[in-house]
Design a protein around this motif. Structure first.
Motif, PDB file in Angstrom:
ATOM      1  N   TRP A   9       1.928  17.203   4.915  1.00 58.09           N
ATOM      2  CA  TRP A   9       1.208  16.055   4.350  1.00 58.09           C
ATOM      3  C   TRP A   9       0.974  16.242   2.846  1.00 58.09           C
ATOM      4  CZ3 TRP A   9      -0.086  11.237   5.468  1.00 58.09           C
ATOM      5  CH2 TRP A   9      -1.015  10.605   4.655  1.00 58.09           C
ATOM      6  N   GLU A  10       0.542  17.442   2.457  1.00 57.81           N
ATOM      7  CA  GLU A  10       0.310  17.687   1.040  1.00 57.81           C
ATOM      8  C   GLU A  10       1.590  17.520   0.237  1.00 57.81           C
ATOM      9  OE1 GLU A  10      -1.409  21.516   0.640  1.00 57.81           O
ATOM     10  OE2 GLU A  10      -3.448  20.860   1.107  1.00 57.81           O
ATOM     11  N   ALA A  11       2.686  18.058   0.759  1.00 51.62           N
ATOM     12  CA  ALA A  11       3.953  17.993   0.029  1.00 51.62           C
ATOM     13  C   ALA A  11       4.515  16.576  -0.022  1.00 51.62           C
ATOM     14  CB  ALA A  11       4.970  18.926   0.680  1.00 51.62           C
ATOM     15  N   SER A  12       4.319  15.815   1.059  1.00 48.79           N
ATOM     16  CA  SER A  12       4.964  14.508   1.158  1.00 48.79           C
ATOM     17  C   SER A  12       4.112  13.380   0.589  1.00 48.79           C
ATOM     18  CB  SER A  12       5.301  14.205   2.625  1.00 48.79           C
ATOM     19  OG  SER A  12       6.117  15.213   3.174  1.00 48.79           O
ATOM     20  N   PHE A  13       2.787  13.467   0.720  1.00 51.08           N
ATOM     21  CA  PHE A  13       1.941  12.320   0.365  1.00 51.08           C
ATOM     22  C   PHE A  13       0.814  12.653  -0.611  1.00 51.08           C
ATOM     23  CE2 PHE A  13       3.694  11.243   4.550  1.00 51.08           C
ATOM     24  CZ  PHE A  13       4.250  10.000   4.282  1.00 51.08           C
ATOM     25  N   GLU A  14       0.275  13.868  -0.574  1.00 49.17           N
ATOM     26  CA  GLU A  14      -0.925  14.139  -1.358  1.00 49.17           C
ATOM     27  C   GLU A  14      -0.589  14.546  -2.788  1.00 49.17           C
ATOM     28  OE1 GLU A  14      -4.479  13.205  -1.286  1.00 49.17           O
ATOM     29  OE2 GLU A  14      -3.819  13.658   0.747  1.00 49.17           O
ATOM     30  N   ALA A  15       0.354  15.447  -2.970  1.00 50.95           N
ATOM     31  CA  ALA A  15       0.633  15.982  -4.301  1.00 50.95           C
ATOM     32  C   ALA A  15       1.493  15.059  -5.172  1.00 50.95           C
ATOM     33  CB  ALA A  15       1.292  17.358  -4.172  1.00 50.95           C
ATOM     34  N   PRO A  16       2.549  14.425  -4.650  1.00 52.87           N
ATOM     35  CA  PRO A  16       3.410  13.594  -5.522  1.00 52.87           C
ATOM     36  C   PRO A  16       2.626  12.445  -6.156  1.00 52.87           C
ATOM     37  CG  PRO A  16       4.494  14.032  -3.428  1.00 52.87           C
ATOM     38  CD  PRO A  16       3.078  14.482  -3.265  1.00 52.87           C
ATOM     39  N   ARG A  17       2.981  12.124  -7.405  1.00 49.85           N
ATOM     40  CA  ARG A  17       2.307  11.031  -8.112  1.00 49.85           C
ATOM     41  C   ARG A  17       3.089   9.731  -7.869  1.00 49.85           C
ATOM     42  NH1 ARG A  17      -1.487  12.589 -11.843  1.00 49.85           N
ATOM     43  NH2 ARG A  17      -1.698  14.838 -12.125  1.00 49.85           N
ATOM     44  N   TYR A  18       2.751   9.094  -6.754  1.00 43.58           N
ATOM     45  CA  TYR A  18       3.425   7.862  -6.367  1.00 43.58           C
ATOM     46  C   TYR A  18       2.950   6.680  -7.224  1.00 43.58           C
ATOM     47  CZ  TYR A  18       5.159   9.789  -1.902  1.00 43.58           C
ATOM     48  OH  TYR A  18       5.805  10.508  -0.930  1.00 43.58           O
ATOM     49  N   GLU A  19       3.846   5.731  -7.387  1.00 45.46           N
ATOM     50  CA  GLU A  19       3.417   4.397  -7.790  1.00 45.46           C
ATOM     51  C   GLU A  19       2.759   3.750  -6.576  1.00 45.46           C
ATOM     52  OE1 GLU A  19       3.511   2.923 -10.747  1.00 45.46           O
ATOM     53  OE2 GLU A  19       4.274   4.802 -11.585  1.00 45.46           O
ATOM     54  N   PRO A  20       1.774   2.885  -6.779  1.00 44.79           N
ATOM     55  CA  PRO A  20       1.039   2.323  -5.632  1.00 44.79           C
ATOM     56  C   PRO A  20       1.940   1.675  -4.588  1.00 44.79           C
ATOM     57  CG  PRO A  20      -0.119   1.844  -7.666  1.00 44.79           C
ATOM     58  CD  PRO A  20       1.174   2.476  -8.055  1.00 44.79           C
ATOM     59  N   ARG A  21       2.905   0.887  -5.013  1.00 43.52           N
ATOM     60  CA  ARG A  21       3.742   0.185  -4.036  1.00 43.52           C
ATOM     61  C   ARG A  21       4.663   1.138  -3.291  1.00 43.52           C
ATOM     62  NH1 ARG A  21       3.382  -5.266  -4.196  1.00 43.52           N
ATOM     63  NH2 ARG A  21       2.297  -6.162  -6.015  1.00 43.52           N
ATOM     64  N   SER A  22       5.188   2.125  -3.990  1.00 41.64           N
ATOM     65  CA  SER A  22       6.074   3.085  -3.307  1.00 41.64           C
ATOM     66  C   SER A  22       5.272   3.941  -2.330  1.00 41.64           C
ATOM     67  CB  SER A  22       6.817   3.957  -4.321  1.00 41.64           C
ATOM     68  OG  SER A  22       5.897   4.696  -5.109  1.00 41.64           O
ATOM     69  N   GLU A  26       4.716   1.794   0.757  1.00 35.16           N
ATOM     70  CA  GLU A  26       5.907   1.678   1.595  1.00 35.16           C
ATOM     71  C   GLU A  26       6.189   2.988   2.339  1.00 35.16           C
ATOM     72  OE1 GLU A  26       7.417  -1.103   2.194  1.00 35.16           O
ATOM     73  OE2 GLU A  26       6.039  -2.129   0.819  1.00 35.16           O
ATOM     74  N   ALA A  27       6.017   4.126   1.654  1.00 33.62           N
ATOM     75  CA  ALA A  27       6.281   5.413   2.293  1.00 33.62           C
ATOM     76  C   ALA A  27       5.308   5.675   3.438  1.00 33.62           C
ATOM     77  CB  ALA A  27       6.186   6.532   1.253  1.00 33.62           C
ATOM     78  N   LEU A  28       4.032   5.374   3.216  1.00 35.03           N
ATOM     79  CA  LEU A  28       3.050   5.638   4.253  1.00 35.03           C
ATOM     80  C   LEU A  28       3.206   4.670   5.425  1.00 35.03           C
ATOM     81  CD1 LEU A  28       0.814   7.527   4.983  1.00 35.03           C
ATOM     82  CD2 LEU A  28      -0.823   6.053   3.822  1.00 35.03           C
ATOM     83  N   LEU A  29       3.595   3.410   5.139  1.00 38.14           N
ATOM     84  CA  LEU A  29       3.855   2.465   6.229  1.00 38.14           C
ATOM     85  C   LEU A  29       5.026   2.943   7.087  1.00 38.14           C
ATOM     86  CD1 LEU A  29       3.402  -1.076   4.603  1.00 38.14           C
ATOM     87  CD2 LEU A  29       2.121  -0.133   6.532  1.00 38.14           C
TER      88      LEU A  29
END
Length: 794
Positions: A175-188, A191-194
């Motif tokens: 989870w940390e590697a895939s969603f918590e640490a990366p600096r996503y743009e809000p829309r991306s 989409e990734a979490l959906l």
């Protein structure tokens, strides 16, 4: 139900208590600027949202929902500053947007649902256990992934599969590697979490959550009405709910499966970082709330959070005398970043922090990391609720007393000692006993110091100290810790009274109504004194008098005598002088007299049947010797009657004989005569051995030092017929089992003296010192036989 309209809403999936979800959510709301925001949370708690974001409210806090129909049940919805739901509510108030909670109401959450409760994504046991119902429902994908519901699942869960497929050691690392640490743009990020949630929501049984999907979908559509377009609405939901709405996978018929709500109320209470930690059992939490708070405060910068933790840890090592410098800190930080890069992580996380610290500053030793680093990243912060939410009278009283008496108010255990010679600290003791009786989790005994009558009683475990012993203490040592469960209990107990004294009194009166014996009523009396509840004390005194008149149970009457004796000696230290010696003394005299009359009848029967009666004999003996107002002669006569009686249990006779001997009510010659008679040749070996067991049970050291007693014992053992010895041996072994090294030494010396083997014993000792085993065999057979007899028994 218009599912197309629902899917067109700005659905934003989140993982509860996730800093990255919060940061991207705020950016997303700044971009779409909705007029209305619907947030997952109990719909009947919407009125609390203004207080939730009040400037005087400091997270972590929690919405508390609790039943008001007399059934004890409650549930919590916690919020940290980095919780996405909290960020959404705060954004709405800052920008003038309408905000409402749209999940099932509290009454429905706590109602039975096909053998379980409906629950919610943040449902938590205030005591820190796993979320209610997880074991039955499987994993809860609503949270965007909380890991498997049980580590003992036979099949690999979707969470474990995701971690394994990406090459990570755990779901949290994934989870940390895939969603918590990366600096996503809000829309991306959305989409990734959906996409992830759409995969994860198929894992486990989601019937109850699909029913909640239907409820929340209807709530969103109804509250939108014709005036709001989908593009003007944002919905902040657990990832699996958002994924279901986006996929139009909602069955409106399932809403009918939800139970009817039970009577409930809601309020806002403080929460704490330790309770948010999944390491303490909270399924919807994260591993390190304080660490994530640092990342949140740094705008989602986990490198900054990592560096701050390492600096704190360096200071910790230096304060404790270890060599640690800024160079060590920098080296640990570089290693943490390097480890993250090797593992394909955008920024370091907790695993990298721990491993880098061990490798650099701790030189491979994890002791200080596990002892300090984890508590440091979990944190101890306790939230504060603003004045918009008034505390009930019990909460007000509790927090006022905590402040004025300077009692612990953090979610970490702290020990302290109260001196009961100080009236202020006696008042603190009364407060803590009221909380104990009210079953409000806050303080527990950590130790005791006793004097007087209580000191003569045998030791007890500190958590099981009888109430009568508490009266005689010079001090009390407590261990206190505030947890959210403390405020939960204070809220729930308001139905019993407006003050802690009223609540304790009400519960004591309920206990008194359930009493059937004098001893049980006396226990209530003592607790009433400890809690300084005059009403409960008066009622308990009346009950004791009524029960004693017809009570034929010796242990119960003895228990009551012990209570009255404690009150007679130490009751005034609890500021209940209104009771007066004129009340307690007659009660003690009457109850003691009744107990003495029932001594003989209570000591008949098998060993199991008289076990409680033997403890009662000890109690009556202590009371008789310590309280001048009772009829001591009546007790001594009753005890002597037990010694001389062949009708009572032999162990009770032996116990009574030992008590009389220790009290010097019979001398050495008399005890030798009694023991000789009881252990004589005419006695049944089993009965004689039982008498001996009771006799030695009192104080073996004093008894085995008595030459006449040992001579009678030796004569008894030598006189048992060989064919009867095997039948007697188990009882004898039990009798001698409690003898320690000192008692055995005195017993051996007296046996040798009784057989006039002293010179040979000294010769044997010399032989042993010379390690000449062959010469020992040539020694007197009398000495060998004496030692063999003792070896067989001891």
């Amino acid at each position: 139900m218009d599912l197309d309209r629902l899917a067109a809403v700005h659905l934003f999936p989140v993982r509860h208590h996730s800093p990255r979800s919060s940061a991207t959510l705020r950016a997303y709301l700044d971009e779409v600027r909705p007029k209305a925001i619907f947030v997952e949370g109990p719909s009947d708690a919407t009125e609390l949202l203004e207080a939730l974001v009040d400037p005087k409210t400091v997270p972590p806090v929690a919405i508390l929902g609790y039943r008001t129909d007399g059934t004890p049940a409650s549930s919590l919805w916690p919020f940290a500053a980095y919780s996405p739901e909290y960020v959404a509510v705060k954004w709405a108030f800052e920008h003038g947007a309408r905000v409402e909670l749209i999940d099932v109401p509290v009454g429905m959450t706590l109602a039975p649902f096909e053998g379980a409760t409906v629950g919610h994504d943040d449902a938590e046991d205030p005591g820190g256990h796993e979320r209610e119902g997880d074991a039955e429902r499987g994993g809860d994908a609503d949270e965007g992934g909380d890991g498997p519901a049980s580590v003992e699942e036979a099949q690999e869960s979707i969470y474990e599969a995701c971690a394994r497929a990406r090459g990570f050691r755990s779901f949290e690392e994934f989870w940390e590697a895939s969603f918590e640490a990366p600096r996503y743009e809000p829309r991306s990020f959305r989409e990734a979490l959906l996409a992830y949630a759409d995969l994860a929501r198929g894992d486990g049984d989601r019937l109850v959550h699909r029913a909640r999907d239907a409820y929340m979908a209807r709530q969103i559509l109804e509250r939108m009405g014709p005036d709001l377009a989908p593009r003007e609405v944002a919905a902040v939901l657990g990832a699996a709910h958002a994924a279901a709405f986006a996929a139009r996978d909602v069955d409106p018929a399932l809403e009918a499966r939800l139970p009817a709500p039970v009577p409930c109320a809601v309020t806002l209470i403080p929460f704490s970082f330790p309770r948010l930690s999944e390491q303490l059992g909270y399924g919807a939490g994260n591993r390190a709330p304080q660490y994530y708070q640092r990342a949140h405060d740094a705008g989602g910068d986990f490198r900054r959070a990592t560096l701050e933790v390492l600096i704190d840890f360096t200071e910790h090592l230096r304060l404790r005398g270890f060599m640690a410098s800024l160079a060590d800190t920098i080296e640990a930080f570089r290693l943490a970043v390097a480890l993250a890069e090797l593992r394909g992580k955008a920024e370091p996380g907790l695993d990298e922090v721990r491993e880098a610290t061990i490798a650099t500053m701790c030189r491979g030793d994890a002791t200080h990391v596990d002892g300090f680093l984890w508590p440091a990243v979990i944190g101890r912060s306790v939230g504060r609720v603003g004045s918009r939410i008034g505390k009930n009278s019990l909460q007000e009283e509790f927090w006022r007393e905590v402040r004025e008496r300077r009692l612990p108010a953090t979610d970490a255990p702290e020990s302290f000692r109260l001196s009961l010679t100080n009236q202020v600290e006696v008042g603190t003791s009364v407060l803590l006993h009221r909380l104990r009786i009210a079953k409000i989790p806050y303080a527990a005994y950590a130790g005791t110091r006793r004097s007087g009558f209580a000191a003569r009683r045998r030791g007890q475990a500190t958590q099981e100290v009888p109430a009568d012993e508490l009266l005689g203490q010079l001090s009390e040592t407590w261990e206190a810790q505030w947890t959210p469960a403390t405020d939960v209990a204070l809220v729930e107990k308001i139905v019993l009274g407006d003050t802690l004294e009223q609540v304790a009194t009400r519960l004591l009166e309920e206990d008194l109504a359930a009493c059937h014996t004098t001893g049980e009523a006396a226990d209530v009396l003592l607790n009433g004194v400890l809690a300084s509840s005059a009403r409960a004390v008066a009622a308990a005194l009346r009950a004791c008098d009524e029960f004693a008149a017809g009570d034929s149970d010796l242990p119960s009457l003895a228990r009551a005598c012990r209570a009255f004796a404690g009150l007679a000696s130490f009751g005034s230290s609890r500021s209940l002088s209104s009771l007066g010696d004129g009340v307690i003394a007659p009660m003690l005299e009457k109850t003691f007299a009744r107990a003495v009359l029932r001594v003989h009848g209570g000591c008949t029967g098998s060993d199991e049947a008289v076990a409680a009666a033997k403890e009662a004999l000890r109690t009556l003996h202590d009371v008789a010797l310590s309280q001048p107002i009772v009829d001591r002669r009546a007790w001594l006569d009753a005890a002597r009657g037990l010694v001389d009686s062949e009708a009572v249990n032999p162990t009770a006779s032996g116990l009574a004989c030992g008590l009389l001997y220790l009290a010097q009510a019979i001398d050495d010659a008399e005890v030798a005569r009694v023991v000789g008679l009881r252990l004589g040749g005419a006695a049944e070996p089993e009965a004689a051995a039982s008498f001996l067991a009771g006799f030695l049970e009192v104080n073996a050291l004093v008894l085995v030092k008595s030459r006449p007693v040992v001579e009678a014992l030796d004569a008894f053992l030598r006189g048992i017929a060989p064919e009867r010895f095997k039948d007697t041996l188990p009882v004898l072994r039990r009798a001698f089992a409690g003898l320690g090294a000192t008692e055995r030494r005195y017993l051996l010396e007296n046996v040798l003296a009784a057989r006039k083997l002293g010179d040979k014993a000294r010769a044997a000792q010399a032989v042993l010192l010379e390690k000449d085993r062959e010469r020992l065999k040539e020694m007197s057979e009398d000495l060998s036989q004496a030692m063999d007899d003792l070896d067989e028994l001891l």
